[in-house]
Design a protein around this motif. Structure first.
Motif, PDB file in Angstrom:
ATOM      1  N   PRO A 104       2.902 -10.181  14.649  1.00 18.45           N
ATOM      2  CA  PRO A 104       4.017 -10.338  14.930  1.00 18.45           C
ATOM      3  C   PRO A 104       4.369  -8.667  15.500  1.00 18.45           C
ATOM      4  CG  PRO A 104       4.349  -9.891  12.567  1.00 18.45           C
ATOM      5  CD  PRO A 104       2.790 -10.221  13.178  1.00 18.45           C
ATOM      6  N   PHE A 105       3.650  -7.691  15.328  1.00 15.99           N
ATOM      7  CA  PHE A 105       3.736  -6.285  15.834  1.00 15.99           C
ATOM      8  C   PHE A 105       2.655  -5.948  16.560  1.00 15.99           C
ATOM      9  CE2 PHE A 105       2.192  -6.767  11.391  1.00 15.99           C
ATOM     10  CZ  PHE A 105       0.638  -6.386  11.611  1.00 15.99           C
ATOM     11  N   PRO A 106       2.845  -4.965  17.499  1.00 21.60           N
ATOM     12  CA  PRO A 106       1.718  -4.224  18.084  1.00 21.60           C
ATOM     13  C   PRO A 106       0.627  -3.596  17.227  1.00 21.60           C
ATOM     14  CG  PRO A 106       4.045  -3.256  18.916  1.00 21.60           C
ATOM     15  CD  PRO A 106       4.095  -3.946  17.309  1.00 21.60           C
ATOM     16  N   ILE A 121       1.092  -8.311   4.510  1.00 20.33           N
ATOM     17  CA  ILE A 121       1.517  -7.234   5.558  1.00 20.33           C
ATOM     18  C   ILE A 121       2.172  -7.963   6.660  1.00 20.33           C
ATOM     19  CG2 ILE A 121       0.748  -5.637   7.361  1.00 20.33           C
ATOM     20  CD1 ILE A 121      -1.554  -4.677   5.365  1.00 20.33           C
ATOM     21  N   LEU A 122       1.525  -9.111   7.100  1.00 15.47           N
ATOM     22  CA  LEU A 122       2.334 -10.016   8.258  1.00 15.47           C
ATOM     23  C   LEU A 122       3.629 -10.546   7.677  1.00 15.47           C
ATOM     24  CD1 LEU A 122      -0.828 -11.865   9.385  1.00 15.47           C
ATOM     25  CD2 LEU A 122       0.145  -9.962  10.403  1.00 15.47           C
ATOM     26  N   ARG A 123       3.724 -11.063   6.624  1.00 21.80           N
ATOM     27  CA  ARG A 123       4.882 -11.631   5.914  1.00 21.80           C
ATOM     28  C   ARG A 123       6.075 -10.592   5.891  1.00 21.80           C
ATOM     29  NH1 ARG A 123       4.486 -12.022  -0.277  1.00 21.80           N
ATOM     30  NH2 ARG A 123       4.980  -9.950   0.269  1.00 21.80           N
ATOM     31  N   LEU A 179       6.806  -1.991  -0.694  1.00 23.77           N
ATOM     32  CA  LEU A 179       7.038  -1.464   0.757  1.00 23.77           C
ATOM     33  C   LEU A 179       8.378  -2.041   1.365  1.00 23.77           C
ATOM     34  CD1 LEU A 179       6.051  -0.096   3.471  1.00 23.77           C
ATOM     35  CD2 LEU A 179       4.635  -2.143   3.693  1.00 23.77           C
ATOM     36  N   PHE A 180       8.159  -3.616   1.171  1.00 24.00           N
ATOM     37  CA  PHE A 180       9.431  -4.285   1.818  1.00 24.00           C
ATOM     38  C   PHE A 180      10.612  -3.785   1.184  1.00 24.00           C
ATOM     39  CE2 PHE A 180      12.570  -7.829   1.259  1.00 24.00           C
ATOM     40  CZ  PHE A 180      12.526  -8.177   2.642  1.00 24.00           C
ATOM     41  N   GLU A 181      11.009  -3.594  -0.165  1.00 27.42           N
ATOM     42  CA  GLU A 181      11.891  -3.212  -0.900  1.00 27.42           C
ATOM     43  C   GLU A 181      12.602  -1.801  -0.384  1.00 27.42           C
ATOM     44  OE1 GLU A 181      14.203  -5.145  -2.651  1.00 27.42           O
ATOM     45  OE2 GLU A 181      12.742  -6.756  -2.672  1.00 27.42           O
ATOM     46  N   ALA A 182      11.493  -1.002  -0.174  1.00 30.47           N
ATOM     47  CA  ALA A 182      11.758   0.509   0.130  1.00 30.47           C
ATOM     48  C   ALA A 182      12.255   0.194   1.484  1.00 30.47           C
ATOM     49  CB  ALA A 182      10.580   1.155   0.053  1.00 30.47           C
ATOM     50  N   ALA A 239       6.122  -7.666   7.653  1.00 26.97           N
ATOM     51  CA  ALA A 239       6.577  -7.308   8.767  1.00 26.97           C
ATOM     52  C   ALA A 239       7.334  -8.112   9.558  1.00 26.97           C
ATOM     53  CB  ALA A 239       5.345  -6.954   9.760  1.00 26.97           C
ATOM     54  N   ARG A 240       7.201  -9.466   9.503  1.00 30.49           N
ATOM     55  CA  ARG A 240       8.210 -10.551  10.099  1.00 30.49           C
ATOM     56  C   ARG A 240       9.526 -10.219   9.578  1.00 30.49           C
ATOM     57  NH1 ARG A 240       3.240 -13.717   9.444  1.00 30.49           N
ATOM     58  NH2 ARG A 240       2.353 -14.010  11.705  1.00 30.49           N
ATOM     59  N   GLU A 241       9.636 -10.278   8.192  1.00 32.67           N
ATOM     60  CA  GLU A 241      11.000 -10.158   7.503  1.00 32.67           C
ATOM     61  C   GLU A 241      11.544  -8.691   7.720  1.00 32.67           C
ATOM     62  OE1 GLU A 241      11.061 -11.096   3.333  1.00 32.67           O
ATOM     63  OE2 GLU A 241       9.319 -12.809   3.734  1.00 32.67           O
ATOM     64  N   LEU A 242      11.049  -7.811   7.861  1.00 33.46           N
ATOM     65  CA  LEU A 242      11.292  -6.429   8.365  1.00 33.46           C
ATOM     66  C   LEU A 242      11.982  -6.073   9.748  1.00 33.46           C
ATOM     67  CD1 LEU A 242       9.013  -4.078   6.199  1.00 33.46           C
ATOM     68  CD2 LEU A 242      11.445  -4.391   5.998  1.00 33.46           C
ATOM     69  N   MET A 243      11.276  -6.879  10.643  1.00 36.66           N
ATOM     70  CA  MET A 243      11.305  -6.890  12.048  1.00 36.66           C
ATOM     71  C   MET A 243      12.630  -7.744  12.226  1.00 36.66           C
ATOM     72  SD  MET A 243       7.736  -7.369  13.518  1.00 36.66           S
ATOM     73  CE  MET A 243       8.091  -7.370  15.425  1.00 36.66           C
ATOM     74  N   ALA A 244      12.969  -8.784  11.385  1.00 34.51           N
ATOM     75  CA  ALA A 244      14.084  -9.647  11.523  1.00 34.51           C
ATOM     76  C   ALA A 244      15.522  -8.722  11.027  1.00 34.51           C
ATOM     77  CB  ALA A 244      14.167 -10.774  10.647  1.00 34.51           C
TER      78      ALA A 244
END
Length: 185
Positions: free
Chosen positions: A100-102, A57-59, A154-157, A61-66
């Protein structure tokens, strides 16, 4: 008890909220939304399904936020019945794991109810217009993390949503512990 959320209701508009964050702020949906999409995750501290994939989830989230996707996690469990999910314990976990997220606390469970959250983890992926485009799983992991080479659903979507505004039509629901509703025990 394991629970599975319903399939994605494409186009459903995200419900606004303002919740306390573990970093001392109060954040609204607009403040966590990203220019290319928004991921709202219902998680908690004690759920074995969440614990098994927290690093993923953390991995992700970091990539999506970027990529310009806003990310926030919400814990709505009844902390009186499940002390591991108290706001103080949420704060400790967010600091220890360097979220990395709230990480937001839905103490009265009104946001979880408005979103019809079913389990932890429950992922809601919205496009830049805050229209639901994904309500599926992180990957094929269950109570234990699957192999590291699992497809990152999730990441791909969310990557697709960030690029096109549309989520995949085929989605596999998340599975996890049921939300611990107040008065349900």
């Amino acid at each position: 008890m394991a629970a599975t959320p319903p399939v994605c209701d494409f186009g459903w508009k995200a419900v606004d909220f303002t919740l306390p964050a573990t970093d001392g702020r109060r954040l609204s949906l607009a403040e966590v939304a990203g220019p290319r999409g928004t991921l709202i995750m219902f998680i908690c501290n004690h759920c074995p399904y969440v614990i098994a994939v927290r690093d993923r989830i953390l991995r992700d989230a970091r990539e999506l936020m970027a990529m310009g996707v806003g990310v926030a996690a919400i814990s709505a469990n009844d902390a009186a019945a499940y002390p591991a999910d108290s706001f103080d314990n949420m704060r400790k976990l967010a600091e220890e794991q360097a979220f990395p997220f709230p990480y937001l606390h839905d103490a009265d469970q009104s946001v979880a109810r408005a979103y019809d959250a079913a389990c932890t983890p429950d992922f809601f992926g919205f496009n830049s217009d805050l229209e639901l485009q994904y309500r599926g799983r992180l990957d094929a992991s269950r109570r234990e993390a699957g192999p590291p080479d699992l497809r990152r659903d999730l990441f791909e979507a969310m990557k697709q949503i960030a690029e096109t505004g549309q989520g995949p039509r085929d989605q596999i629901p998340s599975m996890g512990c049921s939300i611990k509703w107040k008065g349900a025990a």
